[in-house]
Design a protein around this motif. Sequence first.
Motif, PDB file in Angstrom:
ATOM      1  N   THR A 142       0.840  -1.201   0.000  1.00  0.00           N
ATOM      2  CA  THR A 142       0.000   0.000   0.000  1.00  0.00           C
ATOM      3  C   THR A 142       0.873   1.248   0.000  1.00  0.00           C
ATOM      4  N   MET A 143       0.517   2.220  -0.813  1.00  0.00           N
ATOM      5  CA  MET A 143       1.277   3.462  -0.882  1.00  0.00           C
ATOM      6  C   MET A 143       1.226   4.179   0.467  1.00  0.00           C
ATOM      7  N   ARG A 144       2.410   4.503   1.001  1.00  0.00           N
ATOM      8  CA  ARG A 144       2.495   5.188   2.286  1.00  0.00           C
ATOM      9  C   ARG A 144       2.853   6.655   2.076  1.00  0.00           C
ATOM     10  N   TYR A 145       2.122   7.537   2.743  1.00  0.00           N
ATOM     11  CA  TYR A 145       2.387   8.967   2.640  1.00  0.00           C
ATOM     12  C   TYR A 145       2.901   9.561   3.951  1.00  0.00           C
ATOM     13  N   ASP A 146       2.544   8.979   5.094  1.00  0.00           N
ATOM     14  CA  ASP A 146       2.997   9.532   6.361  1.00  0.00           C
ATOM     15  C   ASP A 146       4.411   9.056   6.663  1.00  0.00           C
ATOM     16  N   GLY A 147       5.182   9.897   7.341  1.00  0.00           N
ATOM     17  CA  GLY A 147       6.558   9.550   7.664  1.00  0.00           C
ATOM     18  C   GLY A 147       7.245  10.685   8.379  1.00  0.00           C
ATOM     19  N   GLU A 148       8.553  10.581   8.506  1.00  0.00           N
ATOM     20  CA  GLU A 148       9.324  11.535   9.300  1.00  0.00           C
ATOM     21  C   GLU A 148      10.235  12.441   8.464  1.00  0.00           C
ATOM     22  N   THR A 149      10.107  12.385   7.132  1.00  0.00           N
ATOM     23  CA  THR A 149      10.984  13.184   6.276  1.00  0.00           C
ATOM     24  C   THR A 149      10.422  14.589   6.103  1.00  0.00           C
ATOM     25  N   GLU A 150      11.282  15.563   6.315  1.00  0.00           N
ATOM     26  CA  GLU A 150      10.899  16.972   6.181  1.00  0.00           C
ATOM     27  C   GLU A 150      11.668  17.592   5.025  1.00  0.00           C
ATOM     28  N   ILE A 151      10.978  18.365   4.183  1.00  0.00           N
ATOM     29  CA  ILE A 151      11.660  19.112   3.128  1.00  0.00           C
ATOM     30  C   ILE A 151      11.283  20.577   3.251  1.00  0.00           C
ATOM     31  N   ALA A 152      12.265  21.444   3.007  1.00  0.00           N
ATOM     32  CA  ALA A 152      12.031  22.892   3.129  1.00  0.00           C
ATOM     33  C   ALA A 152      10.985  23.336   2.113  1.00  0.00           C
ATOM     34  N   GLY A 153      10.037  24.147   2.577  1.00  0.00           N
ATOM     35  CA  GLY A 153       8.985  24.646   1.699  1.00  0.00           C
ATOM     36  C   GLY A 153       7.675  23.913   1.840  1.00  0.00           C
ATOM     37  N   PHE A 270      14.668  31.215 -10.266  1.00  0.00           N
ATOM     38  CA  PHE A 270      13.567  31.967 -10.867  1.00  0.00           C
ATOM     39  C   PHE A 270      12.868  31.123 -11.933  1.00  0.00           C
ATOM     40  N   MET A 271      11.535  31.287 -12.067  1.00  0.00           N
ATOM     41  CA  MET A 271      10.725  30.321 -12.828  1.00  0.00           C
ATOM     42  C   MET A 271      10.282  30.669 -14.256  1.00  0.00           C
ATOM     43  N   PRO A 272      10.715  31.657 -14.965  1.00  0.00           N
ATOM     44  CA  PRO A 272      11.711  32.654 -14.618  1.00  0.00           C
ATOM     45  C   PRO A 272      11.122  34.017 -14.272  1.00  0.00           C
ATOM     46  N   TRP A 273       9.791  34.184 -14.379  1.00  0.00           N
ATOM     47  CA  TRP A 273       9.231  35.528 -14.229  1.00  0.00           C
ATOM     48  C   TRP A 273       8.797  35.828 -12.799  1.00  0.00           C
ATOM     49  N   THR A 274       8.931  34.864 -11.933  1.00  0.00           N
ATOM     50  CA  THR A 274       8.748  35.056 -10.498  1.00  0.00           C
ATOM     51  C   THR A 274       9.826  34.249  -9.787  1.00  0.00           C
ATOM     52  N   THR A 275      10.029  34.538  -8.515  1.00  0.00           N
ATOM     53  CA  THR A 275      11.027  33.832  -7.719  1.00  0.00           C
ATOM     54  C   THR A 275      10.439  32.528  -7.184  1.00  0.00           C
ATOM     55  N   HIS A 276      11.176  31.453  -7.312  1.00  0.00           N
ATOM     56  CA  HIS A 276      10.708  30.185  -6.753  1.00  0.00           C
ATOM     57  C   HIS A 276      10.674  30.307  -5.230  1.00  0.00           C
ATOM     58  N   PRO A 277       9.583  29.844  -4.582  1.00  0.00           N
ATOM     59  CA  PRO A 277       9.509  29.965  -3.121  1.00  0.00           C
ATOM     60  C   PRO A 277      10.530  29.103  -2.387  1.00  0.00           C
ATOM     61  N   SER A 278      11.035  28.076  -3.069  1.00  0.00           N
ATOM     62  CA  SER A 278      12.074  27.240  -2.461  1.00  0.00           C
ATOM     63  C   SER A 278      13.115  26.898  -3.524  1.00  0.00           C
ATOM     64  N   MET A 279      13.066  25.689  -4.058  1.00  0.00           N
ATOM     65  CA  MET A 279      14.043  25.279  -5.069  1.00  0.00           C
ATOM     66  C   MET A 279      13.469  24.165  -5.931  1.00  0.00           C
ATOM     67  N   ALA A 280      13.687  24.266  -7.235  1.00  0.00           N
ATOM     68  CA  ALA A 280      13.282  23.209  -8.159  1.00  0.00           C
ATOM     69  C   ALA A 280      14.261  22.050  -8.077  1.00  0.00           C
ATOM     70  N   VAL A 281      13.750  20.834  -8.172  1.00  0.00           N
ATOM     71  CA  VAL A 281      14.613  19.651  -8.146  1.00  0.00           C
ATOM     72  C   VAL A 281      15.545  19.648  -9.353  1.00  0.00           C
ATOM     73  N   THR A 282      15.012  19.952 -10.530  1.00  0.00           N
ATOM     74  CA  THR A 282      15.859  19.996 -11.720  1.00  0.00           C
ATOM     75  C   THR A 282      16.882  21.113 -11.602  1.00  0.00           C
ATOM     76  N   GLU A 315      21.556  26.502  -0.110  1.00  0.00           N
ATOM     77  CA  GLU A 315      20.665  27.348   0.670  1.00  0.00           C
ATOM     78  C   GLU A 315      19.722  28.067  -0.300  1.00  0.00           C
ATOM     79  N   HIS A 316      18.443  28.116   0.042  1.00  0.00           N
ATOM     80  CA  HIS A 316      17.475  28.805  -0.819  1.00  0.00           C
ATOM     81  C   HIS A 316      16.518  29.616   0.037  1.00  0.00           C
ATOM     82  N   ALA A 317      15.500  30.170  -0.571  1.00  0.00           N
ATOM     83  CA  ALA A 317      14.640  31.136   0.116  1.00  0.00           C
ATOM     84  C   ALA A 317      13.835  30.535   1.262  1.00  0.00           C
ATOM     85  N   SER A 318      13.651  29.207   1.276  1.00  0.00           N
ATOM     86  CA  SER A 318      12.853  28.575   2.328  1.00  0.00           C
ATOM     87  C   SER A 318      13.668  27.678   3.244  1.00  0.00           C
ATOM     88  N   GLY A 319      14.951  27.512   2.963  1.00  0.00           N
ATOM     89  CA  GLY A 319      15.759  26.614   3.773  1.00  0.00           C
ATOM     90  C   GLY A 319      16.921  26.059   2.972  1.00  0.00           C
TER      91      GLY A 319
END
Length: 362
Positions: A142-153, A270-282, A315-319
């Motif tokens: 079964t797909m699990r969504y709950d856990g202890e991993t935290e990501i900024a943003g 930048f996304m590019p016309w606004t600032t990304h609130p955190s960071m893109a994986v790519t 380091e990025h805008a959210s962590g």
Amino acid sequence: MTQTGIPFVFMRGGTSRGPYFKRADLPEDRGTLAEVLLAALGSGHPINIDGIGGGVAVTTKVAMLSPSEDDWADVDYFFAQVSVEDRLVDFKPTCGNILSGVGPAAVEMGLVTPTGDETEVKIRAVNTGARVLARLQTPGGTMRYDGETEIAGVPGTAAPIALNFMGVVGSSTGAFLPTGNLRDTFDGIEVTCMDVAMPMAIARAEDFGLTGYETVEELDTNREFFARMEAVRLKAGKAMGLGDVTQSVTPKFGLFAPARDGGTICTRYFMPWTTHPSMAVTGSQCLASCALTPGTVADGLLVRPTQSPANVVLEHASGTIEVLVDFEMNNHFTLNSAGLLRTARKLADGHIYVPSSVWKGR
């Protein structure tokens, strides 16, 4: 007004959010497909009031999944970036945050069957050809969504999703350094044009008169900076062989500054016309690769790791975001793979409705 219902799963993937469709449930031709996505997301209004978009670029993204046509992969992932207000759909880039939800969505859609307490899903990014191995938590099948991993943003914690990216060098332009140079100068600004997972133009914040530590709000209200950055981006896009990028979100733009919170280097994306609130994986993969490459605009801004694999903390805008980079350094930097840890969560499922005048369905 009659409407056409389209099955979907609504997911948060990393620090982005959007609908995940089966490709077979959507129009085949790109023109009609674009109109369907514009209607579904509500593009053309600042808060997407007539669709399910969230009024910012990270919540107007779409994933379309299908059984893979690649012998290596399980799932083909086709991405679309829908604009908030301009009624544009860009099929050129991919999105690593939305990709974080591809494995779980594939399980939810029945495209992948869990194999035990952990399931590996091999994903081909259709837009760029990148291959990504995702490891999901599927206890008892079964797909699990709950856990202890935290990501900024993202508030709270969730189950970890480990992503390993392969074949991402030159994914859009065919070259690690699309201009052939470690540095180019456009409008008096030195930039490194690099293509790793996402084609980017990367500069030093100080060259724009910035510290690099500005908040998202401070950057987004600095329209003089955005005008200068866009002028540089347009010239960089042409020099990278991408042509006229006026209406394309690629190349993306990034800024470097020295780290101040214990990371490897400080970034803004930048996304590019606004600032990304955190960071893109790519974007994180491209920025990490640029930081590790001698001769780029990152020179002098960091203590460059020399041992592979290297854990590059951006380091990025959210962590912060950590990129585990497997590389070789002979005469030049060579990227083998990049690993990141993300999370995702299923938010809803059912049908999205679009006017039948846009599409009557299959």
